[in-house]
Design a protein around this motif. Structure first.
Motif, PDB file in Angstrom:
ATOM      1  N   PHE A 143      -7.153  24.722 -18.784  1.00 29.85           N
ATOM      2  CA  PHE A 143      -6.036  24.842 -17.850  1.00 29.85           C
ATOM      3  C   PHE A 143      -5.116  25.989 -18.266  1.00 29.85           C
ATOM      4  N   ASP A 144      -4.405  26.540 -17.296  1.00 28.78           N
ATOM      5  CA  ASP A 144      -3.773  27.850 -17.441  1.00 28.78           C
ATOM      6  C   ASP A 144      -2.789  27.963 -18.598  1.00 28.78           C
ATOM      7  N   PHE A 145      -1.915  26.965 -18.796  1.00 28.11           N
ATOM      8  CA  PHE A 145      -0.818  27.191 -19.733  1.00 28.11           C
ATOM      9  C   PHE A 145      -1.198  26.954 -21.194  1.00 28.11           C
ATOM     10  N   ILE A 146      -2.451  26.593 -21.448  1.00 25.51           N
ATOM     11  CA  ILE A 146      -2.851  26.363 -22.832  1.00 25.51           C
ATOM     12  C   ILE A 146      -4.116  27.130 -23.205  1.00 25.51           C
ATOM     13  N   LEU A 147      -4.722  27.817 -22.258  1.00 23.55           N
ATOM     14  CA  LEU A 147      -5.971  28.539 -22.503  1.00 23.55           C
ATOM     15  C   LEU A 147      -5.690  29.932 -23.052  1.00 23.55           C
ATOM     16  N   GLY A 148      -6.219  30.218 -24.241  1.00 21.91           N
ATOM     17  CA  GLY A 148      -6.164  31.569 -24.783  1.00 21.91           C
ATOM     18  C   GLY A 148      -4.754  32.090 -24.966  1.00 21.91           C
ATOM     19  N   GLY A 149      -4.588  33.367 -24.644  1.00 28.71           N
ATOM     20  CA  GLY A 149      -3.309  34.026 -24.853  1.00 28.71           C
ATOM     21  C   GLY A 149      -3.210  34.601 -26.253  1.00 28.71           C
ATOM     22  N   THR A 150      -2.218  35.425 -26.453  1.00 30.13           N
ATOM     23  CA  THR A 150      -1.988  36.016 -27.765  1.00 30.13           C
ATOM     24  C   THR A 150      -0.494  36.187 -27.975  1.00 30.13           C
ATOM     25  N   SER A 151      -0.091  36.432 -29.215  1.00 30.54           N
ATOM     26  CA  SER A 151       1.327  36.605 -29.530  1.00 30.54           C
ATOM     27  C   SER A 151       1.441  37.496 -30.758  1.00 30.54           C
ATOM     28  N   THR A 152       2.657  37.748 -31.182  1.00 26.41           N
ATOM     29  CA  THR A 152       2.906  38.515 -32.399  1.00 26.41           C
ATOM     30  C   THR A 152       3.827  37.706 -33.301  1.00 26.41           C
ATOM     31  N   ASP A 205      -0.618  36.959 -21.699  1.00 26.93           N
ATOM     32  CA  ASP A 205      -1.992  36.919 -21.195  1.00 26.93           C
ATOM     33  C   ASP A 205      -2.652  38.277 -21.406  1.00 26.93           C
ATOM     34  N   GLU A 206      -3.017  38.547 -22.647  1.00 27.87           N
ATOM     35  CA  GLU A 206      -3.637  39.820 -22.989  1.00 27.87           C
ATOM     36  C   GLU A 206      -4.830  39.589 -23.903  1.00 27.87           C
ATOM     37  N   GLU A 207      -5.797  40.498 -23.822  1.00 26.64           N
ATOM     38  CA  GLU A 207      -6.917  40.462 -24.756  1.00 26.64           C
ATOM     39  C   GLU A 207      -6.554  41.235 -26.009  1.00 26.64           C
ATOM     40  N   ARG A 208      -7.060  40.763 -27.138  1.00 26.26           N
ATOM     41  CA  ARG A 208      -6.847  41.449 -28.409  1.00 26.26           C
ATOM     42  C   ARG A 208      -8.185  42.003 -28.872  1.00 26.26           C
ATOM     43  N   GLU A 209      -8.232  43.291 -29.101  1.00 30.22           N
ATOM     44  CA  GLU A 209      -9.484  43.943 -29.468  1.00 30.22           C
ATOM     45  C   GLU A 209     -10.085  43.313 -30.724  1.00 30.22           C
ATOM     46  N   GLY A 210     -11.363  42.973 -30.628  1.00 29.61           N
ATOM     47  CA  GLY A 210     -12.067  42.403 -31.769  1.00 29.61           C
ATOM     48  C   GLY A 210     -11.919  40.906 -31.927  1.00 29.61           C
ATOM     49  N   ASP A 211     -11.044  40.285 -31.134  1.00 27.89           N
ATOM     50  CA  ASP A 211     -10.815  38.840 -31.231  1.00 27.89           C
ATOM     51  C   ASP A 211     -11.734  38.149 -30.230  1.00 27.89           C
ATOM     52  N   ILE A 257     -13.044  35.327 -24.926  1.00 27.00           N
ATOM     53  CA  ILE A 257     -13.757  34.339 -24.105  1.00 27.00           C
ATOM     54  C   ILE A 257     -12.810  33.334 -23.457  1.00 27.00           C
ATOM     55  N   THR A 258     -11.520  33.384 -23.806  1.00 25.13           N
ATOM     56  CA  THR A 258     -10.554  32.490 -23.169  1.00 25.13           C
ATOM     57  C   THR A 258      -9.597  33.257 -22.260  1.00 25.13           C
ATOM     58  N   THR A 259      -9.932  34.498 -21.973  1.00 23.71           N
ATOM     59  CA  THR A 259      -9.154  35.291 -21.023  1.00 23.71           C
ATOM     60  C   THR A 259      -9.785  35.142 -19.645  1.00 23.71           C
ATOM     61  N   THR A 260      -8.962  34.960 -18.630  1.00 25.19           N
ATOM     62  CA  THR A 260      -9.495  34.710 -17.294  1.00 25.19           C
ATOM     63  C   THR A 260      -8.638  35.384 -16.234  1.00 25.19           C
ATOM     64  N   ILE A 261      -9.272  35.813 -15.171  1.00 21.14           N
ATOM     65  CA  ILE A 261      -8.502  36.220 -14.007  1.00 21.14           C
ATOM     66  C   ILE A 261      -8.128  34.958 -13.240  1.00 21.14           C
ATOM     67  N   GLY A 262      -7.130  35.066 -12.398  1.00 20.45           N
ATOM     68  CA  GLY A 262      -6.728  33.922 -11.586  1.00 20.45           C
ATOM     69  C   GLY A 262      -5.688  33.030 -12.228  1.00 20.45           C
ATOM     70  N   ARG A 263      -5.291  33.340 -13.453  1.00 18.29           N
ATOM     71  CA  ARG A 263      -4.259  32.546 -14.110  1.00 18.29           C
ATOM     72  C   ARG A 263      -2.899  32.870 -13.476  1.00 18.29           C
ATOM     73  N   GLY A 264      -2.055  31.854 -13.340  1.00 17.70           N
ATOM     74  CA  GLY A 264      -0.716  32.083 -12.818  1.00 17.70           C
ATOM     75  C   GLY A 264       0.037  33.097 -13.666  1.00 17.70           C
ATOM     76  N   LYS A 265       0.791  33.952 -13.022  1.00 12.81           N
ATOM     77  CA  LYS A 265       1.461  35.061 -13.706  1.00 12.81           C
ATOM     78  C   LYS A 265       2.363  34.584 -14.834  1.00 12.81           C
ATOM     79  N   HIS A 266       3.002  33.439 -14.657  1.00  6.13           N
ATOM     80  CA  HIS A 266       3.957  32.948 -15.651  1.00  6.13           C
ATOM     81  C   HIS A 266       3.420  31.744 -16.430  1.00  6.13           C
ATOM     82  N   ALA A 267       2.114  31.507 -16.348  1.00 10.06           N
ATOM     83  CA  ALA A 267       1.543  30.267 -16.887  1.00 10.06           C
ATOM     84  C   ALA A 267       1.751  30.096 -18.381  1.00 10.06           C
ATOM     85  N   LEU A 268       1.726  31.192 -19.130  1.00  5.88           N
ATOM     86  CA  LEU A 268       1.803  31.100 -20.588  1.00  5.88           C
ATOM     87  C   LEU A 268       3.226  31.234 -21.131  1.00  5.88           C
ATOM     88  N   MET A 269       4.198  31.368 -20.253  1.00  6.55           N
ATOM     89  CA  MET A 269       5.556  31.666 -20.709  1.00  6.55           C
ATOM     90  C   MET A 269       6.207  30.519 -21.477  1.00  6.55           C
TER      91      MET A 269
END
Length: 445
Positions: free
Chosen positions: A151-160, A168-174, A179-191
């Motif tokens: 589900f959108d608000f807990i799938l994947g994502g990255t932070s610093t 909602d960004e991919e990290r090179e080499g991760d 594999i947990t990055t997806t199109i169609g996720r709500g724009k603010h889902a991970l906020m």
């Protein structure tokens, strides 16, 4: 030893082509497929083995990603199901749901109340809702590389480290992140989600001191098998528990993978740390689509008072509830003999992998727990979190090993699990296959 890469799978591939015309992607889950490969359609099963439609034999160390802990043919388990099926097959409220809930409470001592769900994703989604309702706070803290569903608000994502709020960004080499990055996720889902590293207690202490009054819950896998089976460092889970208590944050153990496999009482029994909420799925149903979330009475009070919504047509279906009763009954028998057998076979497999890797000069460690072991190609003594894995694991050789093991008939998902139907001969075959792959890997050393 047959190399399936060299065999034609005419009937199997024809089934895939047929499935592709009516099932999106020709498969049941994006995770059950590797790019460039055609999934294997099972024609029949026998013990811990299955055969495709071309008659090729596979040694199953995937066990359906974890649920099939009793195997596929346990006659006593079938009887629990058939006895309930004789009473009807519709999703009615019956005594069997009470029996299932009581069975879970008997195994997991810290649970007061439970509710049913259909899968681990739903159970985790509901546990977070319960935690937010109980605390009146918003943010969810999770850990890099831990998987809690689609589900959108807990799938994947990255932070610093500077800003733990997920993006909602991919990290090179991760690989996990990719594999947990997806199109169609709500724009603010991970906020409303924060991501930090597992096994880094100072980072959590800093986050809680700065923003503890905004955090509703911490959601973690006690053993994150998806990131190389990292074990919690001594005192880590205890430290997390203490911080959550201090800051009125609900601690949720996602035991979709570890539940009823690590120990009958789960991570609470194994580590001696009690969360506020639990989620279970996979093994709890022995192969049936069922999950539960539950925990302390005061935390679940929002559902009791019908303030926190938990609803659905098929939750607690009688057949799935019967599966829980059957599974817990059988696992508890003879002082947990089945779990002990699985642990013995898992340890035998791990020791065999280590021995064969050493013989070929391959730097290998084995992590996870006996019911779900994870071979890791690294020069380190252990891997403790996602950042450590990205820096110190050879992911290319790791996936080469997994792929070649599959081609040699040892069906796996980068981790290896035994069921009650596995034998020492099955384990010996897997070790023999690993020996062949390690010999191939020598050219890369």
């Amino acid at each position: 030893m047959i190399d399936l890469e060299l065999l034609e799978r005419v009937k199997n591939d024809a089934l895939y082509d047929r499935a592709f015309q009516c099932i999106a992607g020709g498969m049941l889950s994006n995770y059950k497929h590797k790019e460039g490969d055609k999934p294997t359609f099972i024609a029949r099963t026998e013990g811990a083995h299955f055969y495709d439609h071309d008659g090729n034999k596979y040694y199953d160390f995937c066990i359906n990603y974890g649920p099939s802990i009793l195997g596929r043919h346990n006659e006593r388990f079938k009887k629990f199901l058939m006895d309930e099926l004789e009473k009807g097959y519709t999703p009615d409220l019956k005594e069997i749901q009470i029996e299932a809930a009581e069975a879970i409470k008997k195994c997991v001592k810290g649970i007061d109340l439970i509710r049913f769900a259909l899968c681990g994703s739903e159970a985790n989604m509901m546990a977070v809702r319960v935690a937010r309702g109980y605390t009146g706070k918003n943010y969810v803290v999770k850990f890099a590389g831990h998987y809690h569903g689609a589900f959108d608000f807990i799938l994947g994502g990255t932070s610093t480290p500077e800003n733990p709020v997920a993006v909602d960004e991919e990290r090179e080499g991760d690989i996990y992140n990719s594999i947990t990055t997806t199109i169609g996720r709500g724009k603010h889902a991970l906020m409303d989600t924060m991501i930090i590293e597992f096994n880094d207690l100072p980072a959590m202490e800093k986050l809680f001191e700065e923003r503890g009054d905004e955090i509703a819950c911490v959601l973690l896998e006690p053993i994150p098998v998806n990131i190389y089976g990292c074990m919690p460092e001594p005192g880590y889970l205890e430290g997390v528990r203490e911080l959550c208590t201090k800051h009125n944050v609900v601690l949720i153990f996602d035991e979709v993978i570890t539940g009823f496999r690590l120990a009958l009482g789960g991570a609470e029994e194994y580590f001696g740390v009690t969360p506020d909420l639990w989620t279970f799925s996979k093994a709890i149903g022995g192969g049936f689509p069922v999950a539960i979330f539950g925990g302390k009475k005061e935390v679940m009070e929002g559902i009791v008072e019908c303030k926190t919504l938990s609803a659905g047509t098929f939750q607690g279906h009688p057949l799935c509830s019967a599966a829980i009763v059957g599974l817990t009954t059988i696992l508890a028998e003879n002082d947990g003999a089945i779990l002990k057998k699985i642990a013995r076979l898992g340890n035998m497999l791990a020791e065999g992998f280590l021995d064969r890797a050493k013989a070929h000069g391959i730097p290998l460690i084995v992590q996870g727990f006996p019911a779900a072991i994870v071979p890791v190609i690294t020069t380190k003594d252990k891997i403790i979190n996602n950042a450590d894995a990205l820096e110190n694991c050879d992911q290319v050789l790791y996936f080469y090993f997994s792929t070649r093991m599959n081609q040699l008939g040892v069906y796996n998902l980068q981790r290896y699990s035994c069921s009650d139907e596995h034998t020492e001969d099955d384990v010996r075959y897997a070790i023999e296959a690993a020996d062949k792959v390690f010999e191939e890997l020598e050219m890369f050393m």
